[in-house]
Design an enzyme around this catalytic site. Sequence first.
Site, short mmCIF file in Angstrom:
data_model
loop_
_atom_site.label_atom_id
_atom_site.label_comp_id
_atom_site.label_asym_id
_atom_site.label_seq_id
_atom_site.Cartn_x
_atom_site.Cartn_y
_atom_site.Cartn_z
N ASP A 372 0.83 -1.16 -0.17
CA ASP A 372 0.09 0.01 0.13
C ASP A 372 0.83 1.36 0.19
O ASP A 372 2.05 1.15 -0.54
CB ASP A 372 -0.80 -0.03 1.17
N HIS A 523 -3.47 5.67 3.55
CA HIS A 523 -4.49 4.60 3.38
C HIS A 523 -3.86 3.33 3.87
O HIS A 523 -4.43 2.40 4.42
CB HIS A 523 -4.58 4.54 1.76
N SER A 701 -11.66 -1.12 0.02
CA SER A 701 -10.13 -1.50 0.61
C SER A 701 -10.28 -1.87 1.83
O SER A 701 -9.78 -2.84 2.47
CB SER A 701 -9.30 -0.35 0.49
#
Length: 769
Positions: A372, A523, A701
């Site tokens: 990520d 994120h 996600s």
Amino acid sequence: MINRQYFIWYIFIFNIINKIYFENIRYVKNYEVVIRKKKNIERGIGNDFAFIRRYYKSRLLSDVSYKNNSIKGKNRVDKEGDIKKYDNNDDNKMDNSYDYKNKSIKENETKIRKEQVISLDKRYNRNINEKEEIKKKIKDIQRKRLIIYFKQDNTILSSRNYKHIFMKVLSSCGHIEKLTFINFYLYEFPKSINNEDMLLKICLRLLESRRINVENDNQISHTVQMKSYNNNNNKWDNINSKNNCIYQIKDKIKDLPNVSPSASTFTSISTSPYTLKLRDRNKYANDKNHIFKINHSNKHKNNNNNNNNNDYHNNNKSNYHSHSSAKCQTQRLNKKMIGTNILDGYDIIQMEEGLNLSHNYELNDVNVCIIDTGIDENHIDLKDNIIEKKTFMKHSYKKYNIDGINNIESDNIDGINNIESDNIDGINNIESDNIDGINNIESDNIDGINNIESDNIDGINNIKSSDNIKSSDNIKSSDNINSSDNIKSSDNNNVHTMLRNKLYLKKKKECSNYNTSNDGHGHGTFIAGIIAGNSPKGKKGIKGISKKAKLIICKALNNNNAGYISDILECFNFCAKKKARIINASFASTTHYPSLFQALKELQDKDILVISSSGNCSSNSKCKQAFQECNLNIQKLYPAAYSADLNNIISVSNIIQQSNGNIVLSPDSCYSPNYVHLAAPGGNIISTFPNNKYAISSGTSFSASVITGLASLVLSINSNLTSQQVIELFKKSIVQTKSLENKVKWGGFINVYDLVRFTIDSLPKDKDE
């Protein structure tokens, strides 16, 4: 001696390459001869004319000798056998015949010469075109990465020795990085290449071999865009803005707002597929009616029978508030702000019961790799569970852009510390945090510099030497500033640089707290909290799903949430090297990349489970990071679509709960009964954020992160399970719903309590007892 060794190596390599790898490529074996002929052509056409002259001269001499031999034969035998002498007329006839023949030869010679010239011109032009084509090829692949992997076969060509020789020749032209654990090669040509180098041309031929697959490196990104609420201007701001700075993220969970699904307090889900909801939490803090209680019943079939639509729902309907704009909503427990929402009371998958049951059985550490945007390794809720951390960002550029200031690197802020006194009197030393000596800058002919604010320096890109600059403090007013008082154009550039860099320093200072971590986007840190948050602060921090998960962090996406296929492949290789059992991959692309599929296939052979999000969609065309089509049967997204051919991928969609208690697919979630396996909660989840912050967000996600955490939970109970056995346990624990029947492959969502119970049952009898 060196030349001899080189010659032997050259012959050896060429024989192997030509006979084994390049039976389909012409002229490789005799490439040196071809090059020599081309060089002869380039030297000039005169050499070829000389060859033509020599050729026809020999023809002419042969004809002359033929004539002489004919003249010598004065006597010949006629048909009757009589001997007869030729007279002079016969000689004249022979001379005339010879003259005609000589004239014909000259004409033919001229004609052939013209044809030869045309042929040589074509050969020369063909050679020039070939050079231009090679230059174009080199220009296209220069400074780019190529992804190389050998086609699988059972012949001798797949042996290590021949692969080694193949790549050794390629390495003579560029840089090769071998990804050992997934059998890939990353290849880069140098920045400066000699186009005349014969070895380079051979390397280009190598890359055309049918024995390998060569793929250009391409960019891939998440399908979501994070937003935060800015209290200063009462509007939503993109987190990954130009200054890459994140605002309005709370230091403590108690400071986070309660999300209540009313039209006045937050935007519809379908409007923004990935939105941080930051609102005033005190609005419903004391309202007990907003607390949603858990339905502890495990008898889902009975619940299904109570619904006319045969759909699963919760019985307590009075605790929901309808979303007037979307006719559907997500719920969030408004009183207890602990961990993710599935731990707080919004427990449609019975997470709390499942975790309570698994508490005494979680005995094994599980390596979970997250590919990520990185992680905040210093976050108090995460740092104890991070065991490995790596960054693969070959294509990232360290630039810091602030409203038109495009060429300031974040690692270099020098250049404003010293301004020479010979150029500008009174401005000898200017500190980075304080510019004294230039309190007021007035100008009669400089637009946009009457008032200089730190937040806006647009309009001062050019300060000309003809402009008169007056300062009330350090630069005295005068009509013309001469000699040492004169400010030249270079000095004005220094002033411009100084002002520009001062703004940069201020912006950098504001964002410094967010640039210290490896995750400048948030994120990756958010996902890590869902999977393995383990806060020492108890209820004041984040408790993730799997307490035994050990995080292997691989940063393949930059702070703009985008990365390259080669970086992702390097992360796959890194995860396999560190013996990860599970990989969380929350990125998607509409493009099929054979290298990505092949890498996932290599992970399948190593029994590594990959959890992928189905992707987010939006009907809003302005949302660039969301796909317009939600049905993956119409528009495939990868790697989710690879699950049809690979058995180590689980693709996850996002579910929400309506006001009547029905569980349905989120309107911003991609789906497919062919490529998406199941659904999981992913709306309004609280999790960790960089710099010891916390945030609320939604998206597929995070649904995938929930499944990743549950897979880690299963393996922590029984580490002997294979990836296929884990998948079978998930399938066995699915709650079937009519609303998801044609949306996902398994037709429902996971029930954590059943999943844990089935996992415990899979333990050997002696360990269970």
